[in-house]
Design a protein around this motif. Structure first.
Motif, PDB file in Angstrom:
ATOM      1  N   ASN A 121       0.826  -1.212   0.000  1.00  0.00           N
ATOM      2  CA  ASN A 121       0.000   0.000   0.000  1.00  0.00           C
ATOM      3  C   ASN A 121       0.861   1.262   0.000  1.00  0.00           C
ATOM      4  O   ASN A 121       0.515   2.255  -0.647  1.00  0.00           O
ATOM      5  CB  ASN A 121      -0.941   0.004   1.208  1.00  0.00           C
ATOM      6  N   GLY A 122       1.975   1.202   0.720  1.00  0.00           N
ATOM      7  CA  GLY A 122       2.896   2.348   0.733  1.00  0.00           C
ATOM      8  C   GLY A 122       3.451   2.616  -0.657  1.00  0.00           C
ATOM      9  O   GLY A 122       3.524   3.775  -1.098  1.00  0.00           O
ATOM     10  N   LEU A 123       3.832   1.568  -1.347  1.00  0.00           N
ATOM     11  CA  LEU A 123       4.375   1.726  -2.699  1.00  0.00           C
ATOM     12  C   LEU A 123       3.299   2.263  -3.642  1.00  0.00           C
ATOM     13  O   LEU A 123       3.528   3.219  -4.407  1.00  0.00           O
ATOM     14  CB  LEU A 123       4.898   0.382  -3.226  1.00  0.00           C
ATOM     15  N   GLN A 124       2.119   1.654  -3.583  1.00  0.00           N
ATOM     16  CA  GLN A 124       1.045   2.058  -4.498  1.00  0.00           C
ATOM     17  C   GLN A 124       0.622   3.509  -4.260  1.00  0.00           C
ATOM     18  O   GLN A 124       0.353   4.258  -5.194  1.00  0.00           O
ATOM     19  CB  GLN A 124      -0.175   1.138  -4.329  1.00  0.00           C
ATOM     20  N   ALA A 125       0.548   3.897  -2.992  1.00  0.00           N
ATOM     21  CA  ALA A 125       0.043   5.237  -2.681  1.00  0.00           C
ATOM     22  C   ALA A 125       1.096   6.318  -2.904  1.00  0.00           C
ATOM     23  O   ALA A 125       0.769   7.435  -3.314  1.00  0.00           O
ATOM     24  CB  ALA A 125      -0.439   5.282  -1.221  1.00  0.00           C
ATOM     25  N   MET A 126       2.353   6.006  -2.632  1.00  0.00           N
ATOM     26  CA  MET A 126       3.376   7.050  -2.573  1.00  0.00           C
ATOM     27  C   MET A 126       4.280   7.144  -3.795  1.00  0.00           C
ATOM     28  O   MET A 126       4.806   8.224  -4.084  1.00  0.00           O
ATOM     29  CB  MET A 126       4.254   6.843  -1.330  1.00  0.00           C
ATOM     30  N   LEU A 127       4.489   6.027  -4.502  1.00  0.00           N
ATOM     31  CA  LEU A 127       5.406   6.107  -5.648  1.00  0.00           C
ATOM     32  C   LEU A 127       4.952   7.092  -6.723  1.00  0.00           C
ATOM     33  O   LEU A 127       5.794   7.791  -7.295  1.00  0.00           O
ATOM     34  CB  LEU A 127       5.644   4.718  -6.262  1.00  0.00           C
ATOM     35  N   PRO A 128       3.647   7.159  -7.025  1.00  0.00           N
ATOM     36  CA  PRO A 128       3.247   8.086  -8.099  1.00  0.00           C
ATOM     37  C   PRO A 128       3.739   9.516  -7.870  1.00  0.00           C
ATOM     38  O   PRO A 128       4.244  10.155  -8.799  1.00  0.00           O
ATOM     39  CB  PRO A 128       1.710   7.999  -8.088  1.00  0.00           C
ATOM     40  N   GLN A 129       3.626  10.014  -6.638  1.00  0.00           N
ATOM     41  CA  GLN A 129       4.082  11.402  -6.396  1.00  0.00           C
ATOM     42  C   GLN A 129       5.604  11.501  -6.451  1.00  0.00           C
ATOM     43  O   GLN A 129       6.156  12.514  -6.863  1.00  0.00           O
ATOM     44  CB  GLN A 129       3.541  11.964  -5.081  1.00  0.00           C
ATOM     45  N   MET A 130       6.298  10.423  -6.057  1.00  0.00           N
ATOM     46  CA  MET A 130       7.766  10.452  -6.077  1.00  0.00           C
ATOM     47  C   MET A 130       8.301  10.442  -7.511  1.00  0.00           C
ATOM     48  O   MET A 130       9.361  10.990  -7.804  1.00  0.00           O
ATOM     49  CB  MET A 130       8.331   9.252  -5.304  1.00  0.00           C
ATOM     50  N   ILE A 131       7.556   9.792  -8.390  1.00  0.00           N
ATOM     51  CA  ILE A 131       7.936   9.782  -9.807  1.00  0.00           C
ATOM     52  C   ILE A 131       7.534  11.103 -10.454  1.00  0.00           C
ATOM     53  O   ILE A 131       8.314  11.713 -11.194  1.00  0.00           O
ATOM     54  CB  ILE A 131       7.269   8.575 -10.515  1.00  0.00           C
ATOM     55  N   ALA A 132       6.329  11.571 -10.128  1.00  0.00           N
ATOM     56  CA  ALA A 132       5.783  12.766 -10.786  1.00  0.00           C
ATOM     57  C   ALA A 132       6.614  14.020 -10.494  1.00  0.00           C
ATOM     58  O   ALA A 132       6.814  14.851 -11.383  1.00  0.00           O
ATOM     59  CB  ALA A 132       4.332  12.987 -10.358  1.00  0.00           C
ATOM     60  N   HIS A 133       7.132  14.171  -9.271  1.00  0.00           N
ATOM     61  CA  HIS A 133       7.831  15.432  -8.973  1.00  0.00           C
ATOM     62  C   HIS A 133       9.209  15.497  -9.641  1.00  0.00           C
ATOM     63  O   HIS A 133       9.800  16.573  -9.745  1.00  0.00           O
ATOM     64  CB  HIS A 133       7.858  15.748  -7.481  1.00  0.00           C
ATOM     65  N   GLY A 134       9.726  14.331 -10.042  1.00  0.00           N
ATOM     66  CA  GLY A 134      10.924  14.321 -10.887  1.00  0.00           C
ATOM     67  C   GLY A 134      12.236  14.611 -10.174  1.00  0.00           C
ATOM     68  O   GLY A 134      13.283  14.702 -10.813  1.00  0.00           O
ATOM     69  N   ARG A 135      12.210  14.726  -8.852  1.00  0.00           N
ATOM     70  CA  ARG A 135      13.450  15.012  -8.112  1.00  0.00           C
ATOM     71  C   ARG A 135      14.242  13.754  -7.774  1.00  0.00           C
ATOM     72  O   ARG A 135      15.316  13.835  -7.205  1.00  0.00           O
ATOM     73  CB  ARG A 135      13.127  15.723  -6.776  1.00  0.00           C
ATOM     74  N   GLY A 136      13.678  12.584  -8.097  1.00  0.00           N
ATOM     75  CA  GLY A 136      14.292  11.335  -7.655  1.00  0.00           C
ATOM     76  C   GLY A 136      13.994  11.105  -6.196  1.00  0.00           C
ATOM     77  O   GLY A 136      13.230  11.861  -5.578  1.00  0.00           O
ATOM     78  N   GLY A 137      14.585  10.066  -5.627  1.00  0.00           N
ATOM     79  CA  GLY A 137      14.315   9.791  -4.226  1.00  0.00           C
ATOM     80  C   GLY A 137      14.792   8.424  -3.822  1.00  0.00           C
ATOM     81  O   GLY A 137      15.667   7.842  -4.475  1.00  0.00           O
TER      82      GLY A 137
END
Ligand code: NAI
Length: 280
Positions: A121-137
């Motif tokens: 659930n953490g991956l599904q909920a949070m990865l989209p914003q981490m990819i979308a902002h484009g800063r890496g992480g």
């Protein structure tokens, strides 16, 4: 100040290993959000940060990581408040231990629900914003050395969950790398924490149908050191995690104690690999 300008979201961040990671990331300049099921743990953790004059670097959210609906709300809040998170630490877990032949479906659902689906659930909920902002992480998933060594039957459900977490981490690393997101898997050995309080983290609906009420009650009274020496301080694990994020190391292994068991398991498997490749 390695982590200056970075926002880290840490599930199970209000106690034990998660709190240890939070403290180290805060010391190194990060903005940290501790996301936890337990209001008492959150209050206690926030008092500690306030006592150190660090309140401005730490926020908290109450969440049950098994709730996809709540995770969606929290993800939205992180996008709004921080422009998306930089570091996701899927660390919340429960010490679901008990005699396997007495386990009910409720015990499987509790152990796999928090320890595997919480990570999913953490991956599904949070990865989209981490990819979308484009800063890496970076993503860290907390598994356990129980994922790679054979354990007593009390740990069947726990081990199954942690093996899944390890496998997910290993197999998602390459694709995340293509998005400039690193991936680490934490495999702790014994660390001082509140993991023996599984019964306090079990939701009401999974108390019915459990065969483990008695063993969880017994576990609740476990003392550090009952199982042997080498119980690490959570902050020591926090340092290992922070360093591994910077170095983008896949495996974070806290204890050398299980080296022989790991080797024996792999040797036994290799001994059963046929000499010749199968000819298609
Ligand atoms: P802990 O009990 O001190 O911390 C876990 C935190 O997660 C608690 O604050 C708890 O309230 C929270 N939590 C539990 N269920 C949750 C849920 N459904 N949603 C959100 N938060 C929830 O225990 P510890 O030991 O710090 O555990 C952290 C991780 O480390 C877990 O994944 C555990 O399996 C793993 N681990 C711990 C080891 C140890 O010796 N302490 C060894 C190997 C792995």
């Amino acid at each position: 100040t390695d982590f200056h300008g970075k926002t880290a979201f840490i599930t199970g961040g209000a106690s034990g290993i998660g709190l240890g990671i939070a403290k180290v990331l805060v010391e190194r300049g990060a903005q940290v959000v501790i996301a936890d099921l337990r209001p008492d743990h959150i209050a206690h953790a926030m008092e500690q940060f306030a006592g150190e004059g660090r309140s401005n670097q730490v926020a908290s959210v109450e969440i049950d990581v098994t709730s996809r609906q709540r995770y969606a709300e929290v993800a939205e809040q992180m996008s709004r408040d921080y422009g998306g998170i930089d570091i996701l630490i899927n660390n919340a877990g429960v010490g679901s231990e008990g005699p396997i032949l007495e386990a009910g479906y409720a015990d499987w659902d509790f152990g796999l629900g928090v320890n595997v689906n919480g990570v999913v659930n953490g991956l599904q909920a949070m990865l989209p914003q981490m990819i979308a902002h484009g800063r890496g992480g970076h993503v860290v998933n907390t598994a356990s050395l129980a994922a790679v060594v054979q354990m007593p039957e009390y740990f069947v459900i726990y081990g199954a969950a942690k093996a899944a977490v390890l496998n997910i981490s290993e197999n998602m690393r390459a694709v995340l790398d293509s998005k400039n997101i690193g991936m680490s898997c934490l495999l702790p050995g014994f660390t001082k924490s509140n993991i023996h309080q599984a019964n306090q983290n079990r939701p009401e609906h999974l108390k019915q149908g459990s065969g483990w009420a008695a063993s969880e009650e017994k576990l609740a009274h476990r003392q550090f050191g009952d199982i042997g020496a080498n119980w690490l301080e959570p902050e020591d694990v926090g340092v290992m995690v922070a360093d591994a994020i910077i170095a983008n190391e896949l495996y974070i292994i806290t204890h050398g104690n299980f080296r022989d068991q790991m080797q024996r398991r792999f040797d036994a498997m290799m001994a059963r690999v046929p000499e010749a490749d199968f000819q298609f």
